[in-house]
Design a protein around this motif. Sequence first.
Motif, PDB file in Angstrom:
ATOM      1  N   ILE A  37       0.825  -1.207   0.000  1.00  0.00           N
ATOM      2  CA  ILE A  37       0.000   0.000   0.000  1.00  0.00           C
ATOM      3  C   ILE A  37       0.862   1.261   0.000  1.00  0.00           C
ATOM      4  O   ILE A  37       0.637   2.202  -0.774  1.00  0.00           O
ATOM      5  CB  ILE A  37      -0.945   0.007   1.213  1.00  0.00           C
ATOM      6  CG1 ILE A  37      -1.961  -1.133   1.094  1.00  0.00           C
ATOM      7  CG2 ILE A  37      -1.666   1.353   1.331  1.00  0.00           C
ATOM      8  CD1 ILE A  37      -2.806  -1.335   2.328  1.00  0.00           C
ATOM      9  N   ASP A  40       2.227   2.787  -3.165  1.00  0.00           N
ATOM     10  CA  ASP A  40       1.307   3.473  -4.079  1.00  0.00           C
ATOM     11  C   ASP A  40       0.681   4.730  -3.490  1.00  0.00           C
ATOM     12  O   ASP A  40       0.251   5.623  -4.232  1.00  0.00           O
ATOM     13  CB  ASP A  40       0.165   2.518  -4.479  1.00  0.00           C
ATOM     14  CG  ASP A  40       0.661   1.301  -5.245  1.00  0.00           C
ATOM     15  OD1 ASP A  40       1.748   1.391  -5.842  1.00  0.00           O
ATOM     16  OD2 ASP A  40      -0.044   0.277  -5.243  1.00  0.00           O
ATOM     17  N   LEU A  44      -1.788   8.916  -4.776  1.00  0.00           N
ATOM     18  CA  LEU A  44      -3.236   8.748  -4.820  1.00  0.00           C
ATOM     19  C   LEU A  44      -3.963   9.838  -4.046  1.00  0.00           C
ATOM     20  O   LEU A  44      -3.476  10.329  -3.032  1.00  0.00           O
ATOM     21  CB  LEU A  44      -3.618   7.377  -4.255  1.00  0.00           C
ATOM     22  CG  LEU A  44      -2.992   6.158  -4.950  1.00  0.00           C
ATOM     23  CD1 LEU A  44      -3.419   4.871  -4.254  1.00  0.00           C
ATOM     24  CD2 LEU A  44      -3.388   6.122  -6.422  1.00  0.00           C
ATOM     25  N   ARG A  49      -7.141   6.300  -2.335  1.00  0.00           N
ATOM     26  CA  ARG A  49      -6.426   5.689  -1.216  1.00  0.00           C
ATOM     27  C   ARG A  49      -7.311   4.681  -0.489  1.00  0.00           C
ATOM     28  O   ARG A  49      -6.856   3.589  -0.122  1.00  0.00           O
ATOM     29  CB  ARG A  49      -5.940   6.771  -0.247  1.00  0.00           C
ATOM     30  CG  ARG A  49      -4.832   7.646  -0.822  1.00  0.00           C
ATOM     31  CD  ARG A  49      -4.241   8.581   0.222  1.00  0.00           C
ATOM     32  NE  ARG A  49      -3.173   9.394  -0.360  1.00  0.00           N
ATOM     33  CZ  ARG A  49      -2.217   9.989   0.337  1.00  0.00           C
ATOM     34  NH1 ARG A  49      -2.194   9.876   1.666  1.00  0.00           N
ATOM     35  NH2 ARG A  49      -1.286  10.711  -0.252  1.00  0.00           N
ATOM     36  N   ARG A  52      -7.538   1.666  -2.659  1.00  0.00           N
ATOM     37  CA  ARG A  52      -6.274   0.913  -2.697  1.00  0.00           C
ATOM     38  C   ARG A  52      -6.102   0.059  -1.449  1.00  0.00           C
ATOM     39  O   ARG A  52      -5.664  -1.105  -1.526  1.00  0.00           O
ATOM     40  CB  ARG A  52      -5.086   1.889  -2.826  1.00  0.00           C
ATOM     41  CG  ARG A  52      -3.725   1.188  -2.866  1.00  0.00           C
ATOM     42  CD  ARG A  52      -3.593   0.334  -4.102  1.00  0.00           C
ATOM     43  NE  ARG A  52      -2.381  -0.478  -4.117  1.00  0.00           N
ATOM     44  CZ  ARG A  52      -2.295  -1.705  -3.602  1.00  0.00           C
ATOM     45  NH1 ARG A  52      -3.366  -2.279  -3.042  1.00  0.00           N
ATOM     46  NH2 ARG A  52      -1.175  -2.381  -3.668  1.00  0.00           N
ATOM     47  N   GLU A  56      -6.074  -4.146  -1.232  1.00  0.00           N
ATOM     48  CA  GLU A  56      -5.019  -4.944  -0.596  1.00  0.00           C
ATOM     49  C   GLU A  56      -5.592  -5.832   0.496  1.00  0.00           C
ATOM     50  O   GLU A  56      -5.054  -6.916   0.761  1.00  0.00           O
ATOM     51  CB  GLU A  56      -3.930  -4.032  -0.032  1.00  0.00           C
ATOM     52  CG  GLU A  56      -2.607  -4.732   0.222  1.00  0.00           C
ATOM     53  CD  GLU A  56      -2.000  -5.345  -1.044  1.00  0.00           C
ATOM     54  OE1 GLU A  56      -1.303  -6.373  -0.918  1.00  0.00           O
ATOM     55  OE2 GLU A  56      -2.214  -4.788  -2.148  1.00  0.00           O
TER      56      GLU A  56
END
Length: 369
Positions: A37, A40, A44, A49, A52, A56
């Motif tokens: 996480i 990335d 974002l 976010r 994302r 995950e």
Amino acid sequence: MAEPLKEMFNKAAVDWLAGRLGSAWPDFPAAKFKRAILADLPALELIARVDRIALEMQATLPADFRKAVRIVTKALGAPPPAGDGTDFGSFRVLPCHRFVAQAGLDHTDHALAYFKDTTRHFSGEFDIRPFLVRDQARVLGVMRDWADDKDWRVRRLASEGARPRLPWGLRLQALVADPAPLLPILEALRDDPIEAVRRSVANSLNDIAKDHPDLAVEILGAWRSDSSRAPLIRHALRHLVKQGHGGALHLMGVDQAAKFQLRDLALGKTRIAIGGSLPIDLALRNAGKRAAMAIIDYAVHHLGARGELRPKVFKWKQVELAPGETIALSRKHSLKPVTTRRYYPGAHKLDIRVNGRILGEADFILTAK
């Protein structure tokens, strides 16, 4: 300068969630979860976010949703006390709700049980909506039962989660077209002891009013028999009042035959830099022979990216004026950028609306600096 909203989901938030999931499931790969996480996250924005982190969670929690949702529920622990209706919980829980919305669509019963339990950590109104789209009758039936729950946070989810036009939320097109299935929930909650729940009912009816104005007025007219509902009715009618809807104005006690004159309208500036404020002064006179209610609003016509002007109506004041009486009002309208509106330099307009009627307007220029 205030920290960007996206920073609610930063390294500390990821560390917190990884720790909670690890405490609930010893096999949780916390290090892998955080590493993936955090690689990335910097690029974002807010919602990306959240998505994302939820993605995950799908990659690291058990593929069996029933097992995974038990882990997430356990990770969140016991909910905080209900309180007085002013605390909606921690935003850090939002990725957990998003995980359930993404991974649990084929497991409606388990997902709804999760939302009932965990909306007490953070309101689940955004992520219950895909389940309403999938099976509206079934989910609304469960939410009607929630309207009788002892915890106000569950009761509020029954209304707020099914709002047809929830801002930033998935639009419930079936309820936009026909809000009738939602009405039993609103009827059950209209006299709720918690203001946040009653306000949610008003917001739902304000949504309904945008597509079915006469229906909303009919419902609220029937509710007016109890004077304690006046604040709810006023809040629910705000869109229709701004539009000058006759039935809504009547419910608000407005005499549509009343004569008001805008005696003066002045802008303190005609050139304002983005980030500044626009001073507005006006004088309004009741030119009729009877006392009359004036609901005073103003609209700022914002310049869009394609050069078009789009009006946004803002509430100002509600006042009763005696025959011949004049009231002077002043305020400053902020033109600071916000997350929901982008400003473009160029010609803008402001108008004054009394009981839904435009009585005057003025132009101003918004500049980049």
